[in-house]
Design a protein around this motif. Structure first.
Motif, short mmCIF file in Angstrom:
data_model
loop_
_atom_site.label_atom_id
_atom_site.label_comp_id
_atom_site.label_asym_id
_atom_site.label_seq_id
_atom_site.Cartn_x
_atom_site.Cartn_y
_atom_site.Cartn_z
N LEU A 166 0.62 -1.26 -0.37
CA LEU A 166 -0.04 0.14 -0.13
C LEU A 166 0.59 1.37 0.15
CD1 LEU A 166 -2.46 1.62 0.30
CD2 LEU A 166 -2.50 0.91 2.52
N ALA A 167 2.08 1.61 0.99
CA ALA A 167 2.34 2.70 0.96
C ALA A 167 3.67 2.92 -0.02
CB ALA A 167 4.17 2.20 2.23
N THR A 199 2.35 1.73 -3.52
CA THR A 199 0.92 2.28 -3.89
C THR A 199 0.93 3.94 -3.80
OG1 THR A 199 0.17 0.03 -4.33
CG2 THR A 199 -1.03 2.02 -5.36
N GLN A 200 0.68 3.65 -3.12
CA GLN A 200 0.39 5.81 -2.48
C GLN A 200 1.61 6.05 -3.10
OE1 GLN A 200 0.18 5.20 1.68
NE2 GLN A 200 -2.13 5.01 1.29
N ARG A 201 3.18 5.96 -2.77
CA ARG A 201 4.15 6.54 -3.46
C ARG A 201 3.82 6.81 -5.14
NH1 ARG A 201 10.00 7.72 -2.83
NH2 ARG A 201 10.11 9.27 -4.91
N LEU A 202 3.65 5.72 -5.71
CA LEU A 202 3.66 5.88 -7.34
C LEU A 202 2.65 6.69 -7.85
CD1 LEU A 202 4.39 2.11 -7.61
CD2 LEU A 202 5.64 3.98 -8.41
N LEU A 203 1.75 6.07 -6.45
CA LEU A 203 0.53 7.42 -7.33
C LEU A 203 0.58 9.33 -7.14
CD1 LEU A 203 -2.86 6.14 -5.42
CD2 LEU A 203 -2.46 6.55 -7.61
N ARG A 204 1.92 9.62 -5.70
CA ARG A 204 2.04 11.07 -5.67
C ARG A 204 2.73 11.62 -6.55
NH1 ARG A 204 2.33 8.88 -0.14
NH2 ARG A 204 4.88 8.58 -0.21
N PRO A 233 4.31 -9.59 -2.83
CA PRO A 233 4.17 -8.41 -3.84
C PRO A 233 3.87 -8.58 -5.10
CG PRO A 233 5.98 -8.05 -2.46
CD PRO A 233 5.79 -9.56 -1.94
N LEU A 234 2.78 -8.21 -5.61
CA LEU A 234 3.62 -8.12 -7.06
C LEU A 234 2.61 -7.12 -7.90
CD1 LEU A 234 0.58 -11.22 -7.85
CD2 LEU A 234 3.48 -10.98 -8.20
N VAL A 235 3.69 -6.72 -8.85
CA VAL A 235 3.40 -4.85 -9.96
C VAL A 235 2.19 -5.53 -10.57
CG1 VAL A 235 5.63 -5.20 -11.15
CG2 VAL A 235 3.90 -3.26 -10.49
N ARG A 236 0.81 -4.64 -10.40
CA ARG A 236 -0.08 -5.29 -11.59
C ARG A 236 -0.14 -4.05 -13.18
NH1 ARG A 236 -4.44 -4.29 -13.65
NH2 ARG A 236 -5.81 -4.08 -12.39
N VAL A 237 0.83 -4.91 -14.10
CA VAL A 237 0.99 -4.45 -15.06
C VAL A 237 0.09 -3.60 -16.22
CG1 VAL A 237 2.43 -2.94 -16.89
CG2 VAL A 237 3.33 -3.72 -14.41
N SER A 238 -0.99 -3.16 -16.43
CA SER A 238 -1.99 -3.06 -18.01
C SER A 238 -1.51 -2.09 -18.46
CB SER A 238 -3.25 -2.62 -17.30
OG SER A 238 -4.33 -2.88 -18.06
N ALA A 239 -1.31 -2.68 -20.41
CA ALA A 239 -0.76 -2.12 -21.19
C ALA A 239 -2.30 -1.76 -22.49
CB ALA A 239 -0.23 -2.47 -21.61
N HIS A 240 -2.21 -1.22 -23.12
CA HIS A 240 -2.98 -1.15 -24.32
C HIS A 240 -2.72 -0.58 -25.26
CE1 HIS A 240 -6.61 -0.70 -26.46
NE2 HIS A 240 -7.35 -1.52 -25.53
N LEU A 241 -3.43 -0.33 -26.58
CA LEU A 241 -2.42 0.18 -27.82
C LEU A 241 -1.61 1.83 -27.33
CD1 LEU A 241 -4.97 -0.52 -30.00
CD2 LEU A 241 -3.03 -1.71 -29.53
N TYR A 242 -1.84 2.41 -26.93
CA TYR A 242 -2.21 4.09 -26.69
C TYR A 242 -0.45 3.77 -25.74
CZ TYR A 242 -4.79 2.93 -22.35
OH TYR A 242 -5.89 2.73 -21.43
N ASN A 243 -0.10 2.59 -25.48
CA ASN A 243 0.92 2.55 -24.62
C ASN A 243 2.22 2.28 -25.30
OD1 ASN A 243 -1.42 1.13 -21.82
ND2 ASN A 243 -0.07 2.84 -21.65
N ASP A 244 3.86 2.29 -25.08
CA ASP A 244 4.75 1.05 -25.69
C ASP A 244 5.85 1.75 -24.54
OD1 ASP A 244 6.50 4.57 -25.52
OD2 ASP A 244 5.33 5.46 -26.53
N ALA A 245 7.32 0.76 -25.03
CA ALA A 245 7.48 -0.22 -24.18
C ALA A 245 8.27 1.11 -24.25
CB ALA A 245 8.71 -0.77 -25.74
N ALA A 246 8.47 1.95 -24.60
CA ALA A 246 9.09 3.48 -23.55
C ALA A 246 8.68 3.44 -22.19
CB ALA A 246 9.43 4.96 -24.23
N GLN A 247 7.14 3.52 -21.84
CA GLN A 247 6.64 3.48 -20.97
C GLN A 247 6.33 2.66 -20.23
OE1 GLN A 247 2.81 4.42 -23.25
NE2 GLN A 247 3.24 6.58 -21.96
N GLY A 248 7.11 1.71 -20.74
CA GLY A 248 7.32 0.24 -19.84
C GLY A 248 9.22 -0.16 -19.15
N ASP A 249 10.22 0.62 -19.78
CA ASP A 249 11.39 0.96 -19.49
C ASP A 249 10.60 1.96 -18.55
OD1 ASP A 249 12.35 -0.48 -21.49
OD2 ASP A 249 12.48 1.04 -22.70
N ALA A 250 10.26 2.85 -18.43
CA ALA A 250 10.50 4.72 -17.01
C ALA A 250 9.66 3.89 -16.25
CB ALA A 250 9.37 5.08 -18.30
#
Length: 68
Positions: free
Chosen positions: A15-16, A18-23, A37-54
């Motif tokens: 939770l901490a 997640t909150q830090r990432l939101l801030r 813990p798991l990080v849940r990543v959701s992507a669609h056509l408007y996302n690109d590999a550079a965003q995943g790298d970031a």
């Protein structure tokens, strides 16, 4: 959508993190799962590999590591 097993830095809860990432402008849930813990990543056509790298760079900067 993908759920990726991660290791959190010491004294950090899902939770901490997640909150830090939101801030910091990232809407990425960190889920407390029975295997760890798991990080849940959701992507669609408007996302690109550079965003995943970031995102990966941001998580590393916060002390998050992958579980293998």
């Amino acid at each position: 959508m993908a759920a990726i097993a991660i290791a959190l830095p010491p004294n950090t809860t899902p939770l901490a993190l997640t909150q830090r990432l939101l801030r910091d402008g990232w809407e990425v849930p960190i889920v407390d799962w029975r295997g760890g813990p798991l990080v849940r990543v959701s992507a669609h056509l408007y996302n690109d590999a550079a965003q995943g790298d970031a995102l990966a760079a941001k998580l590393r900067a916060l002390g998050v590591t992958l579980c293998r």
